[in-house]
Scaffold this motif. Structure first.
Motif, PDB file in Angstrom:
ATOM      1  N   ASN A 114     -27.293   3.635  18.335  1.00 42.20           N
ATOM      2  CA  ASN A 114     -26.439   2.753  18.831  1.00 42.20           C
ATOM      3  C   ASN A 114     -25.056   2.704  18.369  1.00 42.20           C
ATOM      4  OD1 ASN A 114     -27.100   1.298  16.606  1.00 42.20           O
ATOM      5  ND2 ASN A 114     -28.325   0.073  17.550  1.00 42.20           N
ATOM      6  N   GLU A 115     -24.041   2.162  18.847  1.00 44.73           N
ATOM      7  CA  GLU A 115     -22.588   2.140  18.227  1.00 44.73           C
ATOM      8  C   GLU A 115     -22.528   1.385  17.135  1.00 44.73           C
ATOM      9  OE1 GLU A 115     -19.626   1.869  20.783  1.00 44.73           O
ATOM     10  OE2 GLU A 115     -20.566   3.109  22.340  1.00 44.73           O
ATOM     11  N   GLU A 116     -23.245   0.227  17.046  1.00 50.01           N
ATOM     12  CA  GLU A 116     -23.149  -0.612  15.921  1.00 50.01           C
ATOM     13  C   GLU A 116     -23.897  -0.148  14.700  1.00 50.01           C
ATOM     14  OE1 GLU A 116     -24.670  -1.592  18.829  1.00 50.01           O
ATOM     15  OE2 GLU A 116     -22.771  -2.267  19.752  1.00 50.01           O
ATOM     16  N   GLU A 117     -24.634   0.787  14.815  1.00 46.56           N
ATOM     17  CA  GLU A 117     -25.604   1.332  13.709  1.00 46.56           C
ATOM     18  C   GLU A 117     -26.425   0.366  12.935  1.00 46.56           C
ATOM     19  OE1 GLU A 117     -24.966   4.524  10.022  1.00 46.56           O
ATOM     20  OE2 GLU A 117     -23.269   4.149  11.363  1.00 46.56           O
ATOM     21  N   GLU A 118     -27.018  -0.434  13.896  1.00 45.02           N
ATOM     22  CA  GLU A 118     -28.019  -1.525  13.528  1.00 45.02           C
ATOM     23  C   GLU A 118     -29.460  -1.088  13.979  1.00 45.02           C
ATOM     24  OE1 GLU A 118     -26.448  -5.068  15.285  1.00 45.02           O
ATOM     25  OE2 GLU A 118     -24.554  -5.275  13.965  1.00 45.02           O
ATOM     26  N   ALA A 119     -30.112  -1.770  13.320  1.00 42.03           N
ATOM     27  CA  ALA A 119     -31.723  -1.737  13.424  1.00 42.03           C
ATOM     28  C   ALA A 119     -32.161  -2.557  14.716  1.00 42.03           C
ATOM     29  CB  ALA A 119     -32.483  -2.253  12.198  1.00 42.03           C
ATOM     30  N   GLU A 120     -32.912  -1.942  15.672  1.00 41.76           N
ATOM     31  CA  GLU A 120     -33.447  -2.580  16.723  1.00 41.76           C
ATOM     32  C   GLU A 120     -34.842  -2.782  16.626  1.00 41.76           C
ATOM     33  OE1 GLU A 120     -32.271  -0.011  20.107  1.00 41.76           O
ATOM     34  OE2 GLU A 120     -30.154  -0.839  19.990  1.00 41.76           O
ATOM     35  N   ASP A 121     -35.312  -4.031  16.812  1.00 42.36           N
ATOM     36  CA  ASP A 121     -36.900  -4.276  16.423  1.00 42.36           C
ATOM     37  C   ASP A 121     -37.061  -3.693  15.238  1.00 42.36           C
ATOM     38  OD1 ASP A 121     -36.643  -5.374  18.896  1.00 42.36           O
ATOM     39  OD2 ASP A 121     -37.298  -3.667  19.955  1.00 42.36           O
ATOM     40  N   GLY A 122     -36.368  -3.688  14.336  1.00 44.30           N
ATOM     41  CA  GLY A 122     -36.927  -3.416  12.794  1.00 44.30           C
ATOM     42  C   GLY A 122     -36.635  -1.916  12.711  1.00 44.30           C
ATOM     43  N   VAL A 123     -36.182  -0.923  13.788  1.00 46.63           N
ATOM     44  CA  VAL A 123     -36.115   0.540  13.588  1.00 46.63           C
ATOM     45  C   VAL A 123     -34.713   0.830  13.497  1.00 46.63           C
ATOM     46  CG1 VAL A 123     -36.873   2.510  14.514  1.00 46.63           C
ATOM     47  CG2 VAL A 123     -38.302   0.622  14.840  1.00 46.63           C
ATOM     48  N   LEU A 124     -34.170   1.670  12.653  1.00 45.84           N
ATOM     49  CA  LEU A 124     -33.003   2.320  12.552  1.00 45.84           C
ATOM     50  C   LEU A 124     -33.032   3.514  12.686  1.00 45.84           C
ATOM     51  CD1 LEU A 124     -30.098   1.571  11.544  1.00 45.84           C
ATOM     52  CD2 LEU A 124     -30.738   2.390   9.222  1.00 45.84           C
ATOM     53  N   THR A 125     -32.352   3.932  14.171  1.00 45.24           N
ATOM     54  CA  THR A 125     -32.848   5.216  14.506  1.00 45.24           C
ATOM     55  C   THR A 125     -31.379   6.383  14.713  1.00 45.24           C
ATOM     56  OG1 THR A 125     -34.295   4.213  16.196  1.00 45.24           O
ATOM     57  CG2 THR A 125     -33.544   6.407  16.795  1.00 45.24           C
ATOM     58  N   TYR A 126     -31.790   7.621  14.411  1.00 43.60           N
ATOM     59  CA  TYR A 126     -30.510   8.323  14.509  1.00 43.60           C
ATOM     60  C   TYR A 126     -31.365   9.805  15.016  1.00 43.60           C
ATOM     61  CZ  TYR A 126     -28.395   5.862  10.455  1.00 43.60           C
ATOM     62  OH  TYR A 126     -27.863   4.777   9.809  1.00 43.60           O
ATOM     63  N   ARG A 127     -30.325  10.416  15.621  1.00 43.49           N
ATOM     64  CA  ARG A 127     -30.709  11.867  16.215  1.00 43.49           C
ATOM     65  C   ARG A 127     -30.055  12.940  15.547  1.00 43.49           C
ATOM     66  NH1 ARG A 127     -28.537   9.275  20.323  1.00 43.49           N
ATOM     67  NH2 ARG A 127     -26.730  10.089  20.548  1.00 43.49           N
ATOM     68  N   LEU A 128     -30.887  14.184  15.074  1.00 44.13           N
ATOM     69  CA  LEU A 128     -30.310  15.312  14.305  1.00 44.13           C
ATOM     70  C   LEU A 128     -29.769  16.199  15.521  1.00 44.13           C
ATOM     71  CD1 LEU A 128     -30.192  16.581  11.647  1.00 44.13           C
ATOM     72  CD2 LEU A 128     -32.542  17.441  12.053  1.00 44.13           C
ATOM     73  N   GLU A 129     -28.315  16.247  15.280  1.00 42.75           N
ATOM     74  CA  GLU A 129     -27.840  17.256  16.255  1.00 42.75           C
ATOM     75  C   GLU A 129     -26.787  18.061  15.470  1.00 42.75           C
ATOM     76  OE1 GLU A 129     -25.356  14.455  18.901  1.00 42.75           O
ATOM     77  OE2 GLU A 129     -27.249  13.734  19.820  1.00 42.75           O
ATOM     78  N   ALA A 130     -26.560  19.120  16.170  1.00 41.50           N
ATOM     79  CA  ALA A 130     -25.688  20.461  15.639  1.00 41.50           C
ATOM     80  C   ALA A 130     -25.259  20.853  16.881  1.00 41.50           C
ATOM     81  CB  ALA A 130     -26.576  21.410  15.017  1.00 41.50           C
TER      82      ALA A 130
END
Length: 178
Positions: A114-130
């Motif tokens: 997400n744009e705010e880079e905040e945790a949603e429901d206690g989960v901080l999610t990132y995508r590994l992209e190249a």
């Protein structure tokens, strides 16, 4: 002599008791565990824009001098092989290693979900992209296709997060607080 012997005995017992704090929740090195692999849900692909319709806005005489925001053209890495969270003063460093489906991946990033880079429901999610090169061969050993990237997060971003999740195309790695 008795004071020296008593001091050495107390110091020895104190140091040997420190081994119990190794598994304690008070030890900052135990705040996040090792990464664990899990399947990733399929995502819908973005509708591609029509290349015959220009996307740029009409500008003025000096539009070419404006700062051009280039959109990141990365795609998710095939597999996320490891996830390590390292505590640093003021936050943590998220280090993810993945195996791309092609050789020569570059401009590797951990893109926040997400744009705010905040945790949603206690989960901080990132995508590994190249980014994939134009003439990238598909064949190659895992060693040639392995990429590693790190991202620093602050304590305020970690305050709401109980789980850190890094997703690839086929799997995801998670690390949770103990």
């Amino acid at each position: 002599m008795r004071i020296l012997t008593a001091s050495l005995l107390i110091a020895t017992l104190t140091v040997s008791a420190c081994g119990g704090a190794r598994e304690s929740r008070l030890n900052p090195f135990n705040w996040f565990g090792r990464g664990q692999s899990e399947p990733v849900a399929e995502q819908q692909t973005k509708a591609e824009a029509n290349p015959l319709i220009p996307q740029e806005e009409r500008g003025g005489l000096f539009r070419s001098l404006r700062r051009q925001d280039v959109e990141y053209a990365g795609a998710p890495i095939d597999q996320v092989s490891s996830l390590v969270i390292e505590r640093v003063p003021g936050g943590a460093i998220i280090r993810a290693t993945g195996i791309a489906s092609f050789v020569g991946a570059y401009d590797v990033r951990l893109v926040p979900a997400n744009e705010e880079e905040e945790a949603e429901d206690g989960v901080l999610t990132y995508r590994l992209e190249a980014v994939r090169p134009l003439d990238a061969p598909v064949a190659g050993s895992d060693r040639l296709r392995t990429v590693t990237v790190a991202r620093r997060v602050t304590d305020s971003q970690l305050a709401e997060a109980r789980i850190i999740r890094v997703e690839g195309a086929r799997n995801a790695q998670t690390s949770s607080r103990r």
